[in-house]
Design an enzyme around this catalytic site. Structure first.
Site, mmCIF file in Angstrom:
data_model
loop_
_atom_site.group_PDB
_atom_site.id
_atom_site.type_symbol
_atom_site.label_atom_id
_atom_site.label_comp_id
_atom_site.label_asym_id
_atom_site.label_seq_id
_atom_site.Cartn_x
_atom_site.Cartn_y
_atom_site.Cartn_z
ATOM 1 N N GLU A 32 -3.252 2.507 -40.086
ATOM 2 C CA GLU A 32 -2.434 1.778 -39.127
ATOM 3 C C GLU A 32 -1.664 2.733 -38.218
ATOM 4 O O GLU A 32 -1.518 2.487 -37.017
ATOM 5 C CB GLU A 32 -1.471 0.830 -39.841
ATOM 6 C CG GLU A 32 -2.140 -0.372 -40.498
ATOM 7 C CD GLU A 32 -2.812 -1.307 -39.503
ATOM 8 O OE1 GLU A 32 -2.513 -1.226 -38.298
ATOM 9 O OE2 GLU A 32 -3.652 -2.106 -39.929
ATOM 10 N N TYR A 115 4.898 -4.819 -36.494
ATOM 11 C CA TYR A 115 3.450 -4.986 -36.620
ATOM 12 C C TYR A 115 2.910 -4.240 -37.840
ATOM 13 O O TYR A 115 2.194 -4.805 -38.673
ATOM 14 C CB TYR A 115 2.709 -4.506 -35.364
ATOM 15 C CG TYR A 115 1.234 -4.323 -35.665
ATOM 16 C CD1 TYR A 115 0.399 -5.426 -35.762
ATOM 17 C CD2 TYR A 115 0.709 -3.064 -35.962
ATOM 18 C CE1 TYR A 115 -0.934 -5.286 -36.126
ATOM 19 C CE2 TYR A 115 -0.622 -2.909 -36.318
ATOM 20 C CZ TYR A 115 -1.443 -4.026 -36.402
ATOM 21 O OH TYR A 115 -2.752 -3.871 -36.776
ATOM 22 N N ASP A 133 -0.753 -8.265 -32.816
ATOM 23 C CA ASP A 133 -0.989 -7.115 -31.941
ATOM 24 C C ASP A 133 -1.405 -7.636 -30.576
ATOM 25 O O ASP A 133 -1.417 -8.849 -30.320
ATOM 26 C CB ASP A 133 -2.027 -6.163 -32.537
ATOM 27 C CG ASP A 133 -3.456 -6.696 -32.452
ATOM 28 O OD1 ASP A 133 -3.645 -7.922 -32.226
ATOM 29 O OD2 ASP A 133 -4.395 -5.901 -32.593
ATOM 30 N N CYS A 187 -12.786 -11.806 -26.953
ATOM 31 C CA CYS A 187 -11.779 -12.261 -25.991
ATOM 32 C C CYS A 187 -11.040 -11.054 -25.413
ATOM 33 O O CYS A 187 -9.827 -10.912 -25.537
ATOM 34 C CB CYS A 187 -10.807 -13.225 -26.676
ATOM 35 S SG CYS A 187 -9.737 -14.116 -25.522
ATOM 36 N N CYS A 194 -17.016 -15.588 -23.285
ATOM 37 C CA CYS A 194 -16.772 -16.973 -23.689
ATOM 38 C C CYS A 194 -18.042 -17.663 -24.193
ATOM 39 O O CYS A 194 -17.966 -18.584 -25.001
ATOM 40 C CB CYS A 194 -16.177 -17.751 -22.520
ATOM 41 S SG CYS A 194 -14.617 -17.066 -21.917
ATOM 42 N N CYS A 197 -18.078 -17.033 -27.885
ATOM 43 C CA CYS A 197 -16.806 -17.147 -28.603
ATOM 44 C C CYS A 197 -16.844 -18.356 -29.537
ATOM 45 O O CYS A 197 -17.193 -19.463 -29.120
ATOM 46 C CB CYS A 197 -15.655 -17.286 -27.616
ATOM 47 S SG CYS A 197 -14.046 -17.508 -28.425
ATOM 48 N N CYS A 203 -10.731 -23.899 -26.227
ATOM 49 C CA CYS A 203 -9.879 -22.933 -25.518
ATOM 50 C C CYS A 203 -9.226 -23.586 -24.299
ATOM 51 O O CYS A 203 -9.908 -24.043 -23.365
ATOM 52 C CB CYS A 203 -10.695 -21.721 -25.085
ATOM 53 S SG CYS A 203 -9.752 -20.512 -24.134
#
Length: 286
Positions: A32, A115, A133, A187, A194, A197, A203
């Site tokens: 991380e 985060y 995030d 995305c 799309c 997706c 959406c």
């Protein structure tokens, strides 16, 4: 939405080291730190090297902080290496060498923000927490709010928006990882796919005809070429590779703009990334 993302993630998610069974909480924390503002492809080889050399917090804590900075190499933003070393020391001294599992304890570690604390709690320990995030914020802004862009971050607002979407505790780690992966691969900011997706049908942004973003936009980072950050990087490169003290005259050769070089050296000294030693020379922190 939640189950569709989880189902997609099972087959569409990348095979990354920190997603493998048995990957340690310490490995999750290191990954991380490395992934902050650094692409995955650059992180993976350095992560392996780092964990091979320092497989536990105690192992890193026993080394000089300068060794962590040198091992950080070209990942950028080397203060992360200092924070990670400080984390290892704190974990060793305060938590018996074990990465803590709850958000409050994780937030007490040097360099760990909202985060990172929640990402470790969720991805290393299976916690029921909202992780947020840039990628997650983008998916929520488009799918749930009908906005093209996520705008500037707000920790409180963003965490509330993600918390409202969390499924049951047993599914929330997969959902957190899946929605993050969806934003990273499908995305995306510039070229959203799309047509493939898994949540395109519901959406709000797509169904509204892809309206332009209205409102404040997120801050665009200044270019790296010719910046003070690049000058700092040039100084750090010399010191990482030297394995000895480096004189001021040697540093003068690494950057053409002397005023900018002076700012870089002053900033690095202030941040604790380099030290001034005898005879007007510099070294990585001992």
């Amino acid at each position: 939405m939640q189950q569709e993302i989880i189902d997609w993630f099972e087959t569409g998610g990348r095979d990354l080291p920190w997603r493998q069974p048995g990957f340690t909480p310490w490995g999750s924390l290191v990954s991380e730190f490395m992934l902050q503002q650094t692409p995955v492809a650059r992180v993976i080889p350095k992560l392996d090297e780092f964990l091979t050399r320092w497989p536990t917090p105690a192992a890193l804590a026993a080394s000089p902080s300068g060794d962590a900075v040198r091992a950080w190499a070209n990942l950028g933003y080397p203060r992360r290496a200092l924070w990670l070393h400080a984390c290892a020391v704190t974990i060793t001294e305060k938590f018996n060498g074990q990465v803590p599992s709850n958000v409050d304890d994780l937030l007490s570690l040097p360099g760990v923000g909202p985060y990172t604390a929640r990402a470790i709690a969720v991805f290393a320990f299976g916690g029921h927490e909202p992780v947020v995030d840039t990628n997650i914020r983008r998916v929520i802004a488009r799918h749930n709010q009908g906005n093209a862009d996520q705008g500037p971050p707000s920790t409180k607002r963003d965490l509330e928006a993600m918390a409202a979407l969390l499924p049951t505790p047993d599914l929330s780690p997969a959902f957190n990882a899946g929605i993050m992966e969806l934003g990273a691969l499908i995305c995306t900011a510039r070229n959203p796919q799309c047509e493939i997706c898994p949540i395109a049908r519901t959406c709000a942004w797509k169904n509204a005809g892809y309206p332009e973003h209205v409102g404040p936009k997120k801050t665009v980072q200044k270019k790296y070429e010719g910046s003070d950050r690049q000058a700092r990087g040039a100084v750090m490169k010399i010191l990482r590779e030297a394995h000895r003290t480096v004189s001021t005259s040697e540093l003068n050769d690494c950057w053409p703009d002397k005023a900018q070089l002076g700012r870089a050296i002053s900033g690095l000294l202030k941040d604790g990334l380099i030290e001034l030693v005898a005879d007007d020379s510099y070294q990585l922190p001992a």
